[in-house]
Write an enzyme that holds these catalytic residues in place. Structure first.
Site, PDB file in Angstrom:
ATOM      1  N   ARG A 234       1.691  -5.210  -7.115  1.00 34.68           N
ATOM      2  CA  ARG A 234       2.583  -4.264  -7.801  1.00 34.68           C
ATOM      3  C   ARG A 234       3.597  -5.080  -8.603  1.00 34.68           C
ATOM      4  NH1 ARG A 234      -0.723  -1.004  -7.287  1.00 34.68           N
ATOM      5  NH2 ARG A 234      -0.663   1.010  -6.228  1.00 34.68           N
ATOM      6  N   GLU A 263       5.280  -1.002 -16.092  1.00 32.00           N
ATOM      7  CA  GLU A 263       3.961  -0.776 -16.694  1.00 32.00           C
ATOM      8  C   GLU A 263       3.704   0.686 -17.036  1.00 32.00           C
ATOM      9  OE1 GLU A 263       1.386  -2.266 -13.471  1.00 32.00           O
ATOM     10  OE2 GLU A 263       0.683  -0.212 -13.222  1.00 32.00           O
ATOM     11  N   HIS A 295      -3.612  -3.576 -15.405  1.00 30.57           N
ATOM     12  CA  HIS A 295      -3.926  -2.857 -14.154  1.00 30.57           C
ATOM     13  C   HIS A 295      -5.414  -2.479 -14.105  1.00 30.57           C
ATOM     14  CE1 HIS A 295      -1.639  -0.727 -10.761  1.00 30.57           C
ATOM     15  NE2 HIS A 295      -2.889  -0.890 -10.384  1.00 30.57           N
TER      16      HIS A 295
HETATM   17  P1  NAD Z   1      -3.044  -3.367   3.058  1.00 24.87           P
HETATM   18  O1  NAD Z   1      -2.102  -2.323   3.520  1.00 24.87           O
HETATM   19  O2  NAD Z   1      -4.424  -3.428   3.645  1.00 24.87           O
HETATM   20  O3  NAD Z   1      -2.385  -4.815   3.263  1.00 24.87           O
HETATM   21  C1  NAD Z   1      -1.072  -5.120   2.945  1.00 24.87           C
HETATM   22  C2  NAD Z   1      -0.639  -6.278   3.832  1.00 24.87           C
HETATM   23  O4  NAD Z   1       0.653  -6.707   3.399  1.00 24.87           O
HETATM   24  C3  NAD Z   1      -0.523  -5.889   5.318  1.00 24.87           C
HETATM   25  O5  NAD Z   1      -1.263  -6.800   6.102  1.00 24.87           O
HETATM   26  C4  NAD Z   1       0.974  -5.998   5.579  1.00 24.87           C
HETATM   27  O6  NAD Z   1       1.265  -6.423   6.910  1.00 24.87           O
HETATM   28  C5  NAD Z   1       1.364  -7.055   4.563  1.00 24.87           C
HETATM   29  N1  NAD Z   1       2.801  -7.115   4.299  1.00 24.87           N
HETATM   30  C6  NAD Z   1       3.742  -6.153   4.433  1.00 24.87           C
HETATM   31  N2  NAD Z   1       4.960  -6.656   4.130  1.00 24.87           N
HETATM   32  C7  NAD Z   1       4.772  -7.958   3.802  1.00 24.87           C
HETATM   33  C8  NAD Z   1       5.631  -9.010   3.427  1.00 24.87           C
HETATM   34  N3  NAD Z   1       6.951  -8.826   3.316  1.00 24.87           N
HETATM   35  N4  NAD Z   1       5.098 -10.232   3.165  1.00 24.87           N
HETATM   36  C9  NAD Z   1       3.773 -10.444   3.297  1.00 24.87           C
HETATM   37  N5  NAD Z   1       2.907  -9.480   3.661  1.00 24.87           N
HETATM   38  C10 NAD Z   1       3.394  -8.262   3.914  1.00 24.87           C
HETATM   39  O7  NAD Z   1      -3.105  -3.217   1.481  1.00 24.87           O
HETATM   40  P2  NAD Z   1      -4.274  -3.699   0.505  1.00 24.87           P
HETATM   41  O8  NAD Z   1      -5.339  -2.662   0.443  1.00 24.87           O
HETATM   42  O9  NAD Z   1      -4.641  -5.102   0.822  1.00 24.87           O
HETATM   43  O10 NAD Z   1      -3.507  -3.649  -0.905  1.00 24.87           O
HETATM   44  C11 NAD Z   1      -2.427  -4.523  -1.188  1.00 24.87           C
HETATM   45  C12 NAD Z   1      -1.722  -4.035  -2.432  1.00 24.87           C
HETATM   46  O11 NAD Z   1      -2.571  -4.214  -3.555  1.00 24.87           O
HETATM   47  C13 NAD Z   1      -1.420  -2.533  -2.427  1.00 24.87           C
HETATM   48  O12 NAD Z   1      -0.171  -2.267  -1.815  1.00 24.87           O
HETATM   49  C14 NAD Z   1      -1.403  -2.187  -3.880  1.00 24.87           C
HETATM   50  O13 NAD Z   1      -0.056  -2.247  -4.320  1.00 24.87           O
HETATM   51  C15 NAD Z   1      -2.185  -3.298  -4.556  1.00 24.87           C
HETATM   52  N6  NAD Z   1      -3.393  -2.828  -5.261  1.00 24.87           N
HETATM   53  C16 NAD Z   1      -3.542  -3.143  -6.577  1.00 24.87           C
HETATM   54  C17 NAD Z   1      -4.684  -2.746  -7.265  1.00 24.87           C
HETATM   55  C18 NAD Z   1      -4.921  -3.097  -8.725  1.00 24.87           C
HETATM   56  O14 NAD Z   1      -5.806  -2.514  -9.365  1.00 24.87           O
HETATM   57  N7  NAD Z   1      -4.203  -4.035  -9.302  1.00 24.87           N
HETATM   58  C19 NAD Z   1      -5.655  -1.987  -6.602  1.00 24.87           C
HETATM   59  C20 NAD Z   1      -5.469  -1.690  -5.245  1.00 24.87           C
HETATM   60  C21 NAD Z   1      -4.336  -2.114  -4.586  1.00 24.87           C
END
Ligand code: NAD
Length: 334
Positions: A234, A263, A295
């Site tokens: 994000r 964005e 994105h």
């Molecule tokens: P997820 O919930 O499976 O994993 C997120 C991880 O981050 C968890 O393990 C959590 O414990 C950890 N976390 C929380 N706070 C943290 C911190 N301060 N420092 C380090 N780690 C921390 O989520 P995911 O499915 O892996 O997705 C991650 C992110 O990717 C989503 O939140 C979303 O914003 C982003 N995303 C982007 C796209 C894109 O097209 N660019 C698509 C899907 C998701």
């Protein structure tokens, strides 16, 4: 059931129309993003379907509730654009797609790393211009370099698998460690160690109040000189002004981003005939060692198929009062 489908693209229409033929659903595709101005388009609908940059602030949620909207089906995993308290107050059901293809996002992060390192985005233009020189295209072997992965959830774990597989030393940081990352060969370390030792840092944690601008001047200061920063998570995880300062001082050697804090004013639209007003974004675009995509990390056949099927299933589950709690943003017992 009729569903108002905001921010509809041609691709969305194809996927959703093709996958909903047998379902008792009618999607009304609206190109407009959801905002205070466009919320009246939801009048007469019990359900709406929205994407990452649709505005679900308190004011919009209030309007939606007053029109009788009861269900918000998110076509994405993240729900940082939703005012949770307002949604709770108005007793809205919010369903999301928790996982559709973590591989798609991790593979895009890898694409950014590879392109930035070997400068294929510059070579492509050079060759088309008849310039076959190699000056400025020097890369490095990523084998045995150190990568730092922040967040080892679904996507961070895929990234760990990919990068350990390519022979990098992988350091990971997450407040909730996952044994699978260790089994892939990664090592959990403190954030300070990750910053100090990584040649490449990739962000995979959600946007929360505690992760907002986690990559700021102080964090960048702790990193190796010439570090490569990758953000497919994000935009607001990074402070754009700090990135610009880090790029100008050459502390940051490479920056690859698929997301940007503001964005919603830019991405998913054609602004090629306009003067873009976001000075920080325009400054980032001018650096030769910055690669920005709009994105698109999620944008694969497999991910879109999963998003479409899960979203349709979520709406049907809501109709049949059979909601899956791991997909429900406000269900208390999830
Ligand atoms: P997820 O919930 O499976 O994993 C997120 C991880 O981050 C968890 O393990 C959590 O414990 C950890 N976390 C929380 N706070 C943290 C911190 N301060 N420092 C380090 N780690 C921390 O989520 P995911 O499915 O892996 O997705 C991650 C992110 O990717 C989503 O939140 C979303 O914003 C982003 N995303 C982007 C796209 C894109 O097209 N660019 C698509 C899907 C998701």
């Amino acid at each position: 059931m009729k569903v108002a489908f905001f921010s509809a693209t041609k691709t969305d229409k194809n996927f959703f129309a093709n996958n909903s033929q047998a379902a008792p659903l009618e999607f009304v595709f609206l190109e407009a993003h959801l905002s205070e101005r466009t919320a009246p388009l939801a009048q007469g609908f019990e359900a709406i379907c929205v994407f990452v940059n649709d505005d679900l602030s308190e004011a919009v949620i209030q309007q939606l509730a007053s029109y009788g909207v009861k269900l918000i089906a998110l076509r994405c995993a993240g729900f940082n654009n939703v005012d949770i308290e307002a949604a709770r107050l108005h007793k809205l059901t919010i369903l999301r797609v928790p996982a559709y293809s973590p591989m798609a996002v991790a593979e895009h992060a890898l694409a950014l790393i590879m392109s930035l390192n070997r400068k294929t985005y510059r070579a492509y233009n050079r060759i088309r211009d008849g310039n076959f020189t190699l000056e400025g295209l020097l890369g490095f072997d990523i084998f045995q370099k150190t990568a730092g992965i922040m967040g080892t959830g679904r996507i961070g774990l895929e990234m760990t698998r990919i990068l350990t597989g390519l022979g990098l030393n992988v350091l990971v940081y997450d407040p909730f460690p996952n044994q699978q990352a260790i089994e892939y060969g990664a090592e959990y370390v403190s954030l300070a160690t990750l910053y100090q030792q990584s040649d490449i840092i990739s962000l995979h944690m959600p946007l929360l109040s505690e992760t907002h601008h986690i990559i700021d001047a102080e964090a960048i200061n702790q990193m190796k000189s010439g570090v490569m920063l990758i953000n497919t998570s994000r935009g607001a995880l990074m402070d754009a002004d700090a990135l610009i300062a880090g790029l100008k001082s050459e502390k940051i050697g490479y920056l690859g981003i698929d997301v940007y804090e503001q964005e919603e004013n830019l991405f998913f639209e054609d602004h090629s005939e306009e003067i873009i007003q976001d000075d920080a974004f325009e400054r980032l675009v001018t650096f030769p060692n910055v690669l920005i995509t709009g994105h698109q990390a999620f944008f694969t056949q497999e991910a879109l198929t999963n998003i479409t099927r899960t979203t349709i299933e979520n709406i049907l589950d809501y109709q049949q009062q059979n909601i899956k709690h791991d997909r429900c943003v406000l269900c208390e017992d999830k």
